[in-house]
Design a protein around this motif. Structure first.
Motif, PDB file in Angstrom:
ATOM      1  N   UNK A  99      12.463  -2.141   6.352  1.00 31.84           N
ATOM      2  CA  UNK A  99      12.587  -0.771   5.449  1.00 31.84           C
ATOM      3  C   UNK A  99      11.672  -0.747   4.235  1.00 31.84           C
ATOM      4  N   UNK A 100      11.399  -1.919   3.337  1.00 35.77           N
ATOM      5  CA  UNK A 100      11.040  -1.857   2.088  1.00 35.77           C
ATOM      6  C   UNK A 100       9.307  -1.368   2.453  1.00 35.77           C
ATOM      7  N   UNK A 101       8.930  -1.664   3.670  1.00 42.11           N
ATOM      8  CA  UNK A 101       7.576  -1.473   4.059  1.00 42.11           C
ATOM      9  C   UNK A 101       7.272  -0.085   4.717  1.00 42.11           C
ATOM     10  N   UNK A 102       8.402   0.465   5.211  1.00 41.87           N
ATOM     11  CA  UNK A 102       8.204   1.725   5.947  1.00 41.87           C
ATOM     12  C   UNK A 102       8.719   2.994   5.489  1.00 41.87           C
ATOM     13  N   UNK A 103       9.709   3.000   4.564  1.00 44.68           N
ATOM     14  CA  UNK A 103      10.526   3.994   3.870  1.00 44.68           C
ATOM     15  C   UNK A 103       9.493   4.737   2.910  1.00 44.68           C
ATOM     16  N   UNK A 152       0.841  -1.328   0.073  1.00 46.80           N
ATOM     17  CA  UNK A 152      -0.104   0.094  -0.184  1.00 46.80           C
ATOM     18  C   UNK A 152       0.773   1.355  -0.205  1.00 46.80           C
ATOM     19  N   UNK A 153       1.825   1.371   0.817  1.00 45.75           N
ATOM     20  CA  UNK A 153       2.751   2.467   0.959  1.00 45.75           C
ATOM     21  C   UNK A 153       3.451   2.713  -0.390  1.00 45.75           C
ATOM     22  N   UNK A 154       3.938   1.766  -1.064  1.00 43.10           N
ATOM     23  CA  UNK A 154       4.981   1.852  -2.137  1.00 43.10           C
ATOM     24  C   UNK A 154       3.837   2.292  -3.403  1.00 43.10           C
ATOM     25  N   UNK A 167       9.124   8.887   3.297  1.00 40.79           N
ATOM     26  CA  UNK A 167       9.404   9.896   2.096  1.00 40.79           C
ATOM     27  C   UNK A 167       8.053  10.535   1.808  1.00 40.79           C
ATOM     28  N   UNK A 168       6.819  10.014   2.244  1.00 41.65           N
ATOM     29  CA  UNK A 168       5.576  10.814   2.190  1.00 41.65           C
ATOM     30  C   UNK A 168       5.377  11.621   2.889  1.00 41.65           C
ATOM     31  N   UNK A 169       6.078  11.496   3.912  1.00 42.43           N
ATOM     32  CA  UNK A 169       5.871  12.418   5.387  1.00 42.43           C
ATOM     33  C   UNK A 169       6.339  13.480   5.044  1.00 42.43           C
ATOM     34  N   UNK A 170       7.342  13.722   4.105  1.00 35.75           N
ATOM     35  CA  UNK A 170       7.843  15.160   3.837  1.00 35.75           C
ATOM     36  C   UNK A 170       6.755  15.838   2.943  1.00 35.75           C
ATOM     37  N   UNK A 230      10.165   0.087  -6.846  1.00 39.25           N
ATOM     38  CA  UNK A 230      10.296  -0.964  -7.786  1.00 39.25           C
ATOM     39  C   UNK A 230      11.172  -2.311  -6.884  1.00 39.25           C
ATOM     40  N   UNK A 231      12.222  -1.761  -6.517  1.00 41.80           N
ATOM     41  CA  UNK A 231      12.984  -2.646  -5.566  1.00 41.80           C
ATOM     42  C   UNK A 231      12.272  -3.013  -4.290  1.00 41.80           C
ATOM     43  N   UNK A 232      11.519  -2.460  -3.574  1.00 44.14           N
ATOM     44  CA  UNK A 232      10.738  -2.592  -2.533  1.00 44.14           C
ATOM     45  C   UNK A 232       9.617  -3.476  -2.913  1.00 44.14           C
ATOM     46  N   UNK A 233       8.998  -3.161  -3.938  1.00 43.47           N
ATOM     47  CA  UNK A 233       7.656  -4.152  -4.134  1.00 43.47           C
ATOM     48  C   UNK A 233       8.226  -5.627  -4.444  1.00 43.47           C
ATOM     49  N   UNK A 234       9.159  -5.539  -5.446  1.00 40.57           N
ATOM     50  CA  UNK A 234       9.848  -6.901  -5.713  1.00 40.57           C
ATOM     51  C   UNK A 234      10.254  -7.599  -4.596  1.00 40.57           C
ATOM     52  N   UNK A 235      10.932  -7.086  -3.547  1.00 37.42           N
ATOM     53  CA  UNK A 235      11.468  -7.673  -2.434  1.00 37.42           C
ATOM     54  C   UNK A 235      10.277  -8.060  -1.532  1.00 37.42           C
ATOM     55  N   UNK A 236       9.208  -7.316  -1.222  1.00 36.77           N
ATOM     56  CA  UNK A 236       8.098  -7.685  -0.486  1.00 36.77           C
ATOM     57  C   UNK A 236       7.327  -8.777  -1.141  1.00 36.77           C
ATOM     58  N   UNK A 237       7.127  -8.975  -2.417  1.00 36.87           N
ATOM     59  CA  UNK A 237       6.288  -9.737  -3.030  1.00 36.87           C
ATOM     60  C   UNK A 237       7.186 -11.331  -3.005  1.00 36.87           C
TER      61      UNK A 237
END
Length: 312
Positions: free
Chosen positions: A277-281, A21-23, A285-288, A52-59
């Motif tokens: 990290x892939x789930x939280x990052x 959801x976050x990515x 970034x959106x917090x800014x 892309x790397x985050x989604x690939x890692x999570x899935x």
């Protein structure tokens, strides 16, 4: 299927949902800006590949592990195990590499004109695409050795295997295992060191800039913190999350590789921290830029003053 397996499966499932959801929300923000014709920063290309790397890692890591926790373990053949673990290692490496590149290019971007980065600062946007391609190529080559040792859990040969849930790894002697572990860990350690150096440089630059313009901020009655303070908080949050999750994940993965019979708890904790990290990052970034309207506003400002620098 025990209650502990169900509990860990639910934890992995919730982590997958939050991360995806976050990515995708962060990706939607950038797609929205592209559709509206906004001119993006050159560092935004790095963030897209980070997503892309985050989604690939999570899935590739979270979904099979969640299925295994709920009882569906032997659902992959030999080729599936090799491909899945290779994609997992690729996603993990790109996530680490792009985070490192983001810190380095951000440090170059906000560096003063009289610094040693002044000459590189002008040419930096030209090297973003090349750096991202080099990151993908590096982890493609480094992790090419990884599928050689992956196999299914239900092979009929006498090869010694170390079970890793839904797949297994072929055991080798301790010397070869140590060499392979060092080879796979070296790029991650290098990226971690570069990121620490770049992030500390960013914080130092922003602190000195804040000291120079402190008298301007004192004349303002707005309770909102300065851009330098907000940028520093974002950088430190991203860095601390990265260092915490990937350091513990790397240590647990080394233990899993070295130990002959690693416990299930050790394997599960390694997977949990590797997806942290892939789930939280994305949320950091959106917090800014907490909303789409905020992104559009900053985009309009960027159009009016194309030479201005935005923090993160």
């Amino acid at each position: 299927m025990s209650s502990s397996d169900v509990a860990s499966g639910l934890v992995f499932l919730s982590q997958i949902l939050v991360g995806v959801l976050g990515n995708f929300c962060l990706l939607y923000h950038y797609l929205f800006l592209c559709i509206t014709g906004c001119r993006l920063r050159f560092t935004d290309l790095i963030i897209k590949h980070l997503i892309l790397g985050n989604i690939l890692l999570i899935l590739t890591n979270g979904v099979p592990r969640t299925l295994a926790e709920f009882g569906l373990k032997d659902f992959l053949n030999d080729f599936g195990c090799k491909l899945l673990f290779y994609l997992h290692r690729m996603g993990r490496g790109v996530s680490i590499g792009c985070t490192c590149l983001l810190s380095i290019f951000q440090a170059i971007t906000i560096s003063p004109r009289n610094s040693r980065w002044a000459k590189i600062k002008v040419k930096a946007p030209k090297y973003v695409g090349l750096s991202i391609s080099a990151c993908w190529l590096l982890y493609m080559l480094v992790n090419a050795i990884f599928p050689m040792f992956m196999t299914t859990n239900w092979g009929n040969d006498t090869t010694k295997r170390k079970a890793l849930g839904y797949c297994s790894v072929i055991e080798t002697d301790k010397i070869r295992t140590s060499l392979y572990t060092a080879l796979l860990s070296f790029p991650d350690a290098l990226c971690l060191g570069l990121m620490l150096f770049a992030s500390s440089s960013i914080v130092s630059i922003l602190y000195r800039h804040k000291q120079r313009v402190q008298h301007i901020h004192r004349t303002k009655l707005s309770p909102r913190s300065s851009p330098e303070t907000r940028a520093t908080q974002t950088i430190l949050s991203l860095l601390s999350t990265f260092v915490f999750s990937y350091t513990i994940s790397a240590i647990l993965q080394i233990f899993t590789a070295v130990f002959h019979n690693p416990t299930l708890w050790l394997q599960k904790m390694g997977i949990l921290f590797s997806m942290c990290f892939p789930a939280v990052s994305p949320f950091i970034l959106m917090g800014h830029n907490s909303s789409v309207s905020g992104l559009i506003l900053s985009c309009r400002r960027n159009k009016k003053s194309p030479n201005s620098i935005r923090y993160m």
